[in-house]
Design an enzyme around this catalytic site. Structure first.
Site, PDB file in Angstrom:
ATOM      1  N   SER A   7       0.834  -1.198   0.000  1.00 60.93           N
ATOM      2  CA  SER A   7       0.000   0.000   0.000  1.00 60.93           C
ATOM      3  C   SER A   7       0.868   1.247   0.000  1.00 60.93           C
ATOM      4  CB  SER A   7      -0.905   0.011   1.231  1.00 60.93           C
ATOM      5  OG  SER A   7      -1.553   1.258   1.349  1.00 60.93           O
ATOM      6  N   HIS A  32      -1.156  -1.299  -4.202  1.00 61.17           N
ATOM      7  CA  HIS A  32      -2.458  -1.058  -3.593  1.00 61.17           C
ATOM      8  C   HIS A  32      -2.566   0.433  -3.302  1.00 61.17           C
ATOM      9  CE1 HIS A  32      -6.049  -2.439  -1.476  1.00 61.17           C
ATOM     10  NE2 HIS A  32      -5.796  -1.494  -0.576  1.00 61.17           N
ATOM     11  N   ASP A  34      -4.963   3.306  -1.780  1.00 56.25           N
ATOM     12  CA  ASP A  34      -6.115   3.589  -0.920  1.00 56.25           C
ATOM     13  C   ASP A  34      -6.611   5.013  -1.146  1.00 56.25           C
ATOM     14  OD1 ASP A  34      -6.347   1.152   0.735  1.00 56.25           O
ATOM     15  OD2 ASP A  34      -4.345   1.696   1.406  1.00 56.25           O
ATOM     16  N   MET A  36      -9.352   7.641   0.128  1.00 62.04           N
ATOM     17  CA  MET A  36     -10.247   7.871   1.269  1.00 62.04           C
ATOM     18  C   MET A  36     -10.866   9.261   1.177  1.00 62.04           C
ATOM     19  SD  MET A  36      -8.096   6.046   4.362  1.00 62.04           S
ATOM     20  CE  MET A  36      -6.615   7.039   4.248  1.00 62.04           C
ATOM     21  N   HIS A  65      -8.357   0.959  -4.208  1.00 64.75           N
ATOM     22  CA  HIS A  65      -9.311   0.616  -3.152  1.00 64.75           C
ATOM     23  C   HIS A  65     -10.066   1.885  -2.766  1.00 64.75           C
ATOM     24  CE1 HIS A  65      -9.750  -0.827   1.336  1.00 64.75           C
ATOM     25  NE2 HIS A  65     -10.916  -0.687   0.730  1.00 64.75           N
ATOM     26  N   MET A  67     -12.369   3.830  -0.621  1.00 63.21           N
ATOM     27  CA  MET A  67     -13.046   3.945   0.664  1.00 63.21           C
ATOM     28  C   MET A  67     -13.825   5.258   0.644  1.00 63.21           C
ATOM     29  SD  MET A  67     -10.202   2.435   3.321  1.00 63.21           S
ATOM     30  CE  MET A  67      -8.723   2.732   2.362  1.00 63.21           C
ATOM     31  N   MET A 136     -11.285  -6.867   4.876  1.00 62.25           N
ATOM     32  CA  MET A 136     -10.570  -5.922   5.723  1.00 62.25           C
ATOM     33  C   MET A 136     -10.254  -6.607   7.055  1.00 62.25           C
ATOM     34  SD  MET A 136     -10.077  -3.195   3.997  1.00 62.25           S
ATOM     35  CE  MET A 136      -9.366  -2.272   5.369  1.00 62.25           C
ATOM     36  N   ASP A 174      -6.355  -7.012   3.843  1.00 67.79           N
ATOM     37  CA  ASP A 174      -5.771  -5.678   4.004  1.00 67.79           C
ATOM     38  C   ASP A 174      -5.891  -5.262   5.463  1.00 67.79           C
ATOM     39  OD1 ASP A 174      -4.969  -3.051   3.900  1.00 67.79           O
ATOM     40  OD2 ASP A 174      -6.533  -2.390   2.511  1.00 67.79           O
TER      41      ASP A 174
END
Length: 222
Positions: A7, A32, A34, A36, A65, A67, A136, A174
């Protein structure tokens, strides 16, 4: 096949490009990423401009990913900025099946993430459409959390459900994944591993080699 997806949230952003190239040279399988939004999870990370900028320096697959609330709004944007795989949260989608269909229509692999409190059974009616499921193993939104051992049972439950439905999908994990617990997570049935500080914290080449050795693929890091 076991795959390592470090990540970039745990990378040093003052040296982000450099560290991504180090990770690529070390033999990681994908990155990866993320995203957010400060609503679905408490923090804000980064978005399309960052992904566009790092897309120019590496050919590694981008495992993005999301979120974020109602991610369907952004599916095409993330495809256009370089995503190869796109994960949305079951809890964030009003129309999960529609979102998954749109991801696949645009040529990306589609995955759905489950927060720790969300059971595997919640995916029963969308699982046949998925390329992978992201379990998760911490509560999303903050790096450096400890792995939740109860998620091992969720991974097993997910495999049981896939067997019942005749579905073959990859299982990604993750949160809190380290060299100390990766084997028990493998034994539970996961085969894709997101690791943040366990790869970017310290010697990237050595850390990646440790995971590959656990996977039985250490030669790929040489």
């Amino acid at each position: 096949m076991y795959q390592l997806a470090p990540s970039i949230l745990s990378a040093d952003f003052a040296r982000l490009g450099e560290q991504i190239l180090e990770a690529e040279k070390a033999g990681v399988d994908m990155l990866h990423i993320d995203v957010m939004d400060g609503s679905f999870v408490p923090r804000i990370s980064y978005g399309m401009p960052v992904i566009e900028s790092i897309r120019r320096i590496t050919e590694l697959p981008f495992d993005v990913h999301l979120m974020v609330q109602e991610p369907l709004r952004f599916v095409r944007d993330f495809k256009e900025c370089g995503a190869d795989l796109l994960t949305v949260h079951a809890e964030a989608c009003t129309h999960l099946h529609t979102t998954v269909t749109e991801i696949k229509k645009l040529g990306m692999k589609a995955g759905v993430a489950l927060n720790p409190a969300t059971p595997a059974e919640s995916l029963r009616y969308v699982l046949p459409e998925l390329d992978y499921v992201l379990v998760m193993t911490v509560n999303p939104g903050f790096g450096g959390q400890k792995f939740l051992p109860s998620m091992l049972d969720k991974i097993r439950s997910l495999h049981k459900l896939m067997g019942e439905l005749g579905v073959k999908a990859d299982v990604e994990v993750d949160g809190g994944i380290t060299l100390q617990n990766v084997r028990e997570v493998m034994d539970a049935g996961a085969n894709w591993f997101v690791a943040g500080t366990s790869v970017f914290g310290g010697d990237i080449k050595q850390n990646a080699a440790g995971f590959k050795a656990a996977f039985g693929n250490e030669d790929k890091c040489r």
